[in-house]
Design an enzyme around this catalytic site. Structure first.
Site, PDB file in Angstrom:
ATOM      1  CE1 TYR A   1      -2.647  -0.304  10.951  1.00 42.98           C
ATOM      2  CE2 TYR A   1      -2.121  -2.492  10.092  1.00 42.98           C
ATOM      3  CZ  TYR A   1      -1.752  -1.179  10.363  1.00 42.98           C
ATOM      4  OH  TYR A   1      -0.487  -0.749  10.048  1.00 42.98           O
TER       5      TYR A   1
ATOM      6  CD  GLU B   1       2.648  -2.081   9.574  1.00 44.81           C
ATOM      7  OE1 GLU B   1       1.503  -1.822   9.137  1.00 44.81           O
ATOM      8  OE2 GLU B   1       3.558  -2.522   8.856  1.00 44.81           O
TER       9      GLU B   1
ATOM     10  CG  ASP C   1      -0.257  -0.254   2.514  1.00 43.51           C
ATOM     11  OD1 ASP C   1       0.981  -0.371   2.508  1.00 43.51           O
ATOM     12  OD2 ASP C   1      -0.947  -0.331   3.537  1.00 43.51           O
TER      13      ASP C   1
ATOM     14  CD  GLU D   1       0.476  -6.435   6.978  1.00 40.84           C
ATOM     15  OE1 GLU D   1      -0.146  -6.401   5.893  1.00 40.84           O
ATOM     16  OE2 GLU D   1       0.237  -5.645   7.914  1.00 40.84           O
TER      17      GLU D   1
END
Length: 520
Positions: free
Chosen positions: A449, A485, A157, A394
């Protein structure tokens, strides 16, 4: 900053024979990404070959010095690069973010030269076997797309900036020279190939220039009494103490005696991992910091000193003591040099982001990943600020081929540098992850997240889900964990930091902080 001439060409296979189809030519600053420098929208999203070229005049002593080795070094060319000097092919390199070089002595010392022409072709196409990987999707419906229309797809991203992102330099050494130095934390050790035809002398100096220890030979130990240890920022009153290691070489060659000299900053510190803590110099270290990008307006990923110094002032203003190169790729060498000087701890991460397809776990991909880790560790191994290697971010580590892939990759990385822990950053469920179990000196790095990627906006679930995550990982591996993160979406274009009477106002960002923890 240098200015080169750059032009575009058609897209083709990374290793195909180049058939130049010249596009527009414009002045291009180096270092910078080419994407945002011009006003042509096609340049912003261009995928394919671009060509850089510049002519320079070499010092006469370089061209005439038979005992001089002339080297062309590129700090970073994203992604695949082919280099010519005076029209002669000299080197190719796959992968952005890391340096490569070529000995061009024979080309510039073969006769009288008024100039030296350097030509660099760069292809930013990403395939399932590049690092990071990507795919090319051709649109073949003639009613909707012109012939040859394609889209570059990626599984990460951030924007795939391309170009000569770091400096391109020419430098010289003697024909017999110091090629590499390896420094370990408790023992300062220089390693090379033994020979009766050269001698190495080393000495260690403190910050005042006082010689503390001396040694000789291609391998040895320097004892430092009452050593000043390298401590992270805010962990000790005088953090980031650096010694200077001076290495001198004398060699007998066919053209007579030759000498070479190199100075390397050295920080003395140890790293260890227990069941619940990460230790630096035997004391628990709590990672408190950020994840950051090298991206900036206009220059893209091009190295910029004022921006770098601003970043470090922000880090210290925040009270941060660490960051992860989670953009995800190795940062410029100058970044790590400042980390050494300021005491900012680094988790050094490879460009292994977006490894989501089965094809990206193939032997072809694995071989390239192994080479990238070799380049990265060779460049960064002597930085005391670097305390851990991260091989990926990831990945689809639940896929069956991921087990062998990470077993091989992690073992190779640990063999290259036994002194540091190896990790990778996962967002896979602890029961399904096939890569984490192969980590020696294990530290679990997890991205999550809550209330953004799922349970949108329901912040009441965060505490429960976070606790469950940590408990499950800890039961499975009994090792410390980093929340590598977390966060929420940002307001696009809003990057303002403003002070008020009640404190400081920040926009929410995607990756706010990395912390290390263990349950209990």
């Amino acid at each position: 900053m240098e200015c080169w001439r750059a032009r575009g060409a058609g897209r083709m296979s990374l290793r195909a024979t180049l058939e130049l189809q010249s596009g527009p030519t414009l002045d291009m600053p180096v270092p910078s990404s080419f994407n945002d420098v011009g006003q042509d929208g096609q340049l912003r999203s261009f995928v394919g070959w671009v060509w850089y070229e510049r002519e320079i005049t070499l010092p006469q002593r370089w061209a005439e010095g038979l005992g001089t080795r002339v080297v062309l070094r590129l700090g970073s060319a994203h992604y695949y690069a082919i280099v010519w000097v005076n029209g002669v092919h000299v080197v190719e390199h796959e992968g952005g973010h890391l340096p490569f070089e070529a000995d061009i002595s024979k080309l510039v010392q073969s006769g009288p030269l008024s100039s030296c022409r350097i030509t660099i072709a760069i292809n930013n196409t990403l395939s399932p076997h590049t690092l990071p990987p990507g795919t090319i999707l051709y649109k073949t419906d003639p009613s909707m797309y012109p012939k040859g229309y394609f889209v570059q797809n990626t599984k990460f991203d951030f924007f795939n900036y391309a170009g000569l992102h770091r400096s391109v330099v020419l430098y010289t050494t003697p024909t017999t020279y110091i090629d590499d130095i390896t420094v370990t934390t408790d023992v300062d050790q220089d390693i090379g190939e033994g020979s009766d035809h050269f001698q190495l002398d080393v000495c260690l100096l403190d910050e005042e220039g006082k010689v503390l220890a001396k040694g000789a030979g291609v391998q040895g130990q320097l004892q430092v009494p009452s050593a000043h240890l390298w401590w992270p920022y805010l962990m000790q009153e005088h953090p980031a103490y650096l010694y200077s290691l001076e290495v001198k070489m004398m060699a007998q060659t066919a053209v007579g005696p030759v000498s070479d000299f190199y100075t390397l900053p050295v920080g003395i510190r140890t790293v260890a991992v227990t069941e619940s803590q990460f230790l630096i110099n035997g004391k628990p270290f709590y990672f408190q910091g950020v994840n950051k990008h090298e991206d900036a307006d206009i220059r893209g990923k091009g190295f910029d000193w004022p921006l770098l110094v601003k970043d470090f002032n922000l880090l210290r203003w925040l009270g941060a003591n660490a960051f992860r190169t989670s953009s995800h790729y190795p940062y410029a060498e100058e970044v790590l040099q400042l980390c050494d000087r300021y005491g900012i701890v680094v988790i050094d991460e490879s460009p292994g982001v977006g490894i989501a397809l089965v094809e990206s776990f193939s032997n072809v991909s694995l071989q390239h990943h192994l080479e990238v880790m070799e380049e990265m560790i060779r460049r960064d191994k002597n930085h005391p600020a670097v305390v851990m290697w991260s091989v990926a971010n990831e990945p689809a580590s639940f896929l069956k081929p991921a087990g062998y892939y990470f077993k091989t990759l992690i073992a190779h990385t640990k063999a290259l540098d036994p002194s540091r822990p190896v990790t990778f950053v996962t967002n896979t469920n602890y029961e399904a992850d096939l890569g984490v179990s192969w980590l020696p000196s294990l530290v679990i790095c997890v991205n999550s997240y809550y209330s953004w990627y799922h349970d949108y906006g329901h912040m009441e679930v965060i505490q429960l889900q976070l606790a469950t995550q940590f408990e499950n990982w800890y039961k499975a591996y009994q090792k410390p964990m980093i929340q590598s993160e977390y966060g929420a979406d940002a307001i696009e274009g809003f990057h303002e930091v403003s002070a008020s009477k009640t404190g400081v106002i920040f926009p929410l960002s995607r990756t706010l902080m990395s912390v290390i923890t263990a349950p209990g």
